[in-house]
Scaffold this motif. Structure first.
Motif, PDB file in Angstrom:
ATOM      1  N   ILE A  73      -2.147 -15.224   0.967  1.00 53.10           N
ATOM      2  CA  ILE A  73      -3.175 -14.177   0.914  1.00 53.10           C
ATOM      3  C   ILE A  73      -2.657 -12.934   0.203  1.00 53.10           C
ATOM      4  O   ILE A  73      -3.377 -12.316  -0.598  1.00 53.10           O
ATOM      5  N   HIS A  74      -1.399 -12.579   0.443  1.00 51.84           N
ATOM      6  CA  HIS A  74      -0.835 -11.394  -0.209  1.00 51.84           C
ATOM      7  C   HIS A  74      -0.768 -11.576  -1.725  1.00 51.84           C
ATOM      8  O   HIS A  74      -1.275 -10.744  -2.487  1.00 51.84           O
ATOM      9  N   SER A  75      -0.159 -12.665  -2.181  1.00 52.43           N
ATOM     10  CA  SER A  75       0.043 -12.856  -3.621  1.00 52.43           C
ATOM     11  C   SER A  75      -1.280 -12.985  -4.368  1.00 52.43           C
ATOM     12  O   SER A  75      -1.468 -12.377  -5.438  1.00 52.43           O
ATOM     13  N   GLU A  76      -2.214 -13.747  -3.827  1.00 49.97           N
ATOM     14  CA  GLU A  76      -3.451 -14.014  -4.564  1.00 49.97           C
ATOM     15  C   GLU A  76      -4.435 -12.853  -4.480  1.00 49.97           C
ATOM     16  O   GLU A  76      -5.190 -12.609  -5.429  1.00 49.97           O
ATOM     17  N   SER A  77      -4.417 -12.101  -3.382  1.00 53.19           N
ATOM     18  CA  SER A  77      -5.286 -10.908  -3.331  1.00 53.19           C
ATOM     19  C   SER A  77      -4.807  -9.862  -4.330  1.00 53.19           C
ATOM     20  O   SER A  77      -5.618  -9.152  -4.925  1.00 53.19           O
ATOM     21  N   ARG A  78      -3.492  -9.776  -4.541  1.00 50.84           N
ATOM     22  CA  ARG A  78      -2.973  -8.850  -5.556  1.00 50.84           C
ATOM     23  C   ARG A  78      -3.420  -9.288  -6.952  1.00 50.84           C
ATOM     24  O   ARG A  78      -3.840  -8.462  -7.773  1.00 50.84           O
ATOM     25  N   ALA A  79      -3.317 -10.584  -7.231  1.00 51.34           N
ATOM     26  CA  ALA A  79      -3.761 -11.090  -8.533  1.00 51.34           C
ATOM     27  C   ALA A  79      -5.253 -10.833  -8.729  1.00 51.34           C
ATOM     28  O   ALA A  79      -5.695 -10.477  -9.828  1.00 51.34           O
ATOM     29  N   ALA A  80      -6.025 -10.988  -7.654  1.00 56.24           N
ATOM     30  CA  ALA A  80      -7.467 -10.733  -7.734  1.00 56.24           C
ATOM     31  C   ALA A  80      -7.747  -9.281  -8.096  1.00 56.24           C
ATOM     32  O   ALA A  80      -8.560  -8.986  -8.979  1.00 56.24           O
ATOM     33  N   VAL A  81      -7.078  -8.366  -7.410  1.00 55.80           N
ATOM     34  CA  VAL A  81      -7.289  -6.930  -7.656  1.00 55.80           C
ATOM     35  C   VAL A  81      -6.885  -6.568  -9.084  1.00 55.80           C
ATOM     36  O   VAL A  81      -7.575  -5.797  -9.765  1.00 55.80           O
ATOM     37  N   ALA A  82      -5.790  -7.121  -9.569  1.00 51.74           N
ATOM     38  CA  ALA A  82      -5.379  -6.871 -10.953  1.00 51.74           C
ATOM     39  C   ALA A  82      -6.420  -7.378 -11.938  1.00 51.74           C
ATOM     40  O   ALA A  82      -6.519  -6.881 -13.066  1.00 51.74           O
ATOM     41  N   GLY A  83      -7.222  -8.351 -11.506  1.00 48.81           N
ATOM     42  CA  GLY A  83      -8.277  -8.899 -12.349  1.00 48.81           C
ATOM     43  C   GLY A  83      -9.648  -8.292 -12.121  1.00 48.81           C
ATOM     44  O   GLY A  83     -10.631  -8.773 -12.681  1.00 48.81           O
ATOM     45  N   GLY A  84      -9.729  -7.249 -11.285  1.00 46.04           N
ATOM     46  CA  GLY A  84     -11.014  -6.586 -11.064  1.00 46.04           C
ATOM     47  C   GLY A  84     -11.861  -7.191  -9.967  1.00 46.04           C
ATOM     48  O   GLY A  84     -13.021  -6.810  -9.789  1.00 46.04           O
ATOM     49  N   ILE A  85     -11.304  -8.136  -9.202  1.00 43.36           N
ATOM     50  CA  ILE A  85     -11.997  -8.693  -8.040  1.00 43.36           C
ATOM     51  C   ILE A  85     -11.549  -7.900  -6.821  1.00 43.36           C
ATOM     52  O   ILE A  85     -10.376  -7.905  -6.467  1.00 43.36           O
ATOM     53  N   THR A  86     -12.483  -7.215  -6.184  1.00 43.35           N
ATOM     54  CA  THR A  86     -12.142  -6.331  -5.074  1.00 43.35           C
ATOM     55  C   THR A  86     -12.390  -6.948  -3.708  1.00 43.35           C
ATOM     56  O   THR A  86     -11.932  -6.419  -2.700  1.00 43.35           O
ATOM     57  N   SER A  87     -13.139  -8.064  -3.657  1.00 46.76           N
ATOM     58  CA  SER A  87     -13.458  -8.714  -2.389  1.00 46.76           C
ATOM     59  C   SER A  87     -13.487 -10.219  -2.594  1.00 46.76           C
ATOM     60  O   SER A  87     -13.902 -10.700  -3.650  1.00 46.76           O
ATOM     61  N   PHE A  88     -13.079 -10.958  -1.562  1.00 40.85           N
ATOM     62  CA  PHE A  88     -13.088 -12.415  -1.666  1.00 40.85           C
ATOM     63  C   PHE A  88     -13.550 -13.049  -0.364  1.00 40.85           C
ATOM     64  O   PHE A  88     -13.458 -12.452   0.707  1.00 40.85           O
ATOM     65  N   MET A  89     -14.048 -14.285  -0.490  1.00 44.45           N
ATOM     66  CA  MET A  89     -14.399 -15.125   0.657  1.00 44.45           C
ATOM     67  C   MET A  89     -13.593 -16.408   0.529  1.00 44.45           C
ATOM     68  O   MET A  89     -13.694 -17.107  -0.477  1.00 44.45           O
TER      69      MET A  89
END
Length: 444
Positions: A73-89
């Motif tokens: 969750i830590h690694s992939e949420s960081r990658a998401a934020v760097a890509g402009g994704i601020t929320s995930f399910m």
């Protein structure tokens, strides 16, 4: 929590573009106006940049717990934020599968400590956990996930009685993976008889075929219509399936909605020759006609949202022969820039990207105060530079697995800043905050 003043951004929101300032306080958008003269802890000069609502990805697999050699969750949420994704399910096919309320709560506790992005987790359904499913809190959980096609562990729901009960009794949105297992197994047996174990990956869309997808999707739609279920069909991969969906009913009134994924909008079966197992997904990437038909359905409103189905595996796992190589790939860091590339190619408007990756996800899932750039809403925002090219290379890939099917691709747009629940989390190519994202809530 620090305040942020964004100056002179070109705001892309609710089918409009306009230049404005935006003031963020206490995690919320306090004011949007042509000019704001106020003191703030942080000032962002956004002249020439485009401000979009942060993307909300309604389908990811972050692999925690149990599969953390691939991702967490830590690694992939960081990658998401760097890509402009601020929320995930996030999906329930972790190990153990998320089939009890306690296992579901365990994931929320992990995210509370480790997620840079806002988060929610699906409750998983199996053939024998209906009582647990019915205990799910509709205000704090995004939905129920039903695999109507093979999955990890005990998550294939193929008992007709169970499906009837789920669709009749579910207190909330059901999200389905639709592929008919019997059709897939029949196709697999056919190609094994012809080729033994030496099946090339280019036959993946023949094995996980249009017929397998359509049979299952049409069955889900029929069940939903029978029981008036709130149904959301994930990762549509065929043009044929797009005709199951309606574009005349306003989104807020739809009982049946659908999702397209970035890889089905970008790749086609022609790419197996160069990408091989790196683009082996379930459902399969199919023909050019399917890819173009899915985009058409996104644009005309039959398909409501765009997501990733981010599902990383190690490069060693992907390097195995077709039958052993797992399906899925990492996408959250590159999804928005890939869609912006389609914008540059004249295939989709910026307003439609904001709609399909943020607004509509919030509407479909009834997310509280997210998905739009509005006063009083959470400040989940992404500032993009449409004219700053960069190439995806090993040294700038942030996924734990360390690879991307986009490696070598040059994107014309860059993610300049990402703001998550009012915190500047990513700026100028660097993480500037590790402040945790927030648990999403739902107005139901």
């Amino acid at each position: 929590m620090s305040s942020i003043l964004i100056k002179s951004a070109t705001v892309v929101n609710e089918n409009k573009q306009f230049v404005a300032d935006l003031l963020i306080k206490n995690g919320l958008i306090e004011k949007i106006a042509p000019q704001i003269n106020a003191q703030a802890d942080q000032l962002i000069n956004a002249e020439g940049l485009y401000l979009l609502p942060g993307a909300i990805d309604d389908q990811v697999h972050f692999r925690e717990p149990g599969l953390t050699h691939k991702a967490n969750i830590h690694s992939e949420s960081r990658a998401a934020v760097a890509g402009g994704i601020t929320s995930f399910m996030e999906m329930p096919n972790t190990v153990p599968n998320t089939l009890t309320q306690q296992l579901l709560e365990d994931k929320y506790q992990i995210a509370a400590q480790n997620s840079l992005a806002n988060y929610s987790f699906f409750m998983g359904a199996s053939n024998d956990n209906l009582d647990e499913v019915l205990r799910t809190d509709v205000k704090n959980v995004c939905g129920i996930k039903v695999f109507m096609g093979s999955s990890t562990g005990n998550m294939l729901v193929d008992n007709p009685g169970t499906l009837e009960n789920l669709f009749r009794q579910s207190p909330m949105l059901i999200a389905t993976h639709c592929e008919d297992e019997a059709t897939i197994q029949r196709n697999m047996a056919h190609y094994k008889q012809l080729l033994g174990d030496d099946i090339p990956v280019r036959l993946h869309p023949e094995i996980r075929s249009e017929e397998a997808c359509y049979l299952s999707s049409s069955m889900a739609v029929a069940l939903a219509k029978k029981h008036n279920t709130r149904l959301h069909i994930l990762h549509i991969s065929t043009e044929k399936e797009t005709h199951l969906f309606d574009n005349t009913t306003p989104l807020k009134e739809k009982r049946i909605t659908a999702e397209a994924c970035v890889h089905h909008l970008w790749f086609s079966s022609e790419d197996y020759e160069t990408k091989g197992n790196l683009i082996k997904w379930n459902p399969a990437v199919k023909s050019v006609g399917d890819r173009d038909g899915i985009l058409k359905a996104v644009l005309d409103g039959r398909i409501d949202v765009i997501a990733t189905d981010h599902a990383p595996h190690t490069i060693e796992e992907k390097a195995q022969p077709y039958l052993q190589a797992p399906s899925g790939g990492p996408l959250v860091q590159h999804a928005l820039t890939a869609m912006l590339e389609l914008y540059h190619d004249g295939k989709i408007k910026l307003e439609q990207i904001a709609e399909k990756m943020a607004h509509n996800v919030a509407v479909c899932f009834e997310i509280e105060k997210r998905g739009f750039i509005r006063e009083g809403y959470f400040a989940d925002l992404v500032l993009v530079d449409l004219n700053k090219p960069w190439q995806v290379q090993k040294d700038n890939i942030l996924y734990k697995c360390g690879w991307s099917p986009f490696e070598g691709t040059t994107f014309r747009s860059s993610i300049k800043h990402t703001i998550v629940s009012g915190n500047l989390a990513w700026s100028e190519g660097k993480f500037v905050s590790e402040v945790s994202g927030k648990r999403m809530s739902f107005v139901r």
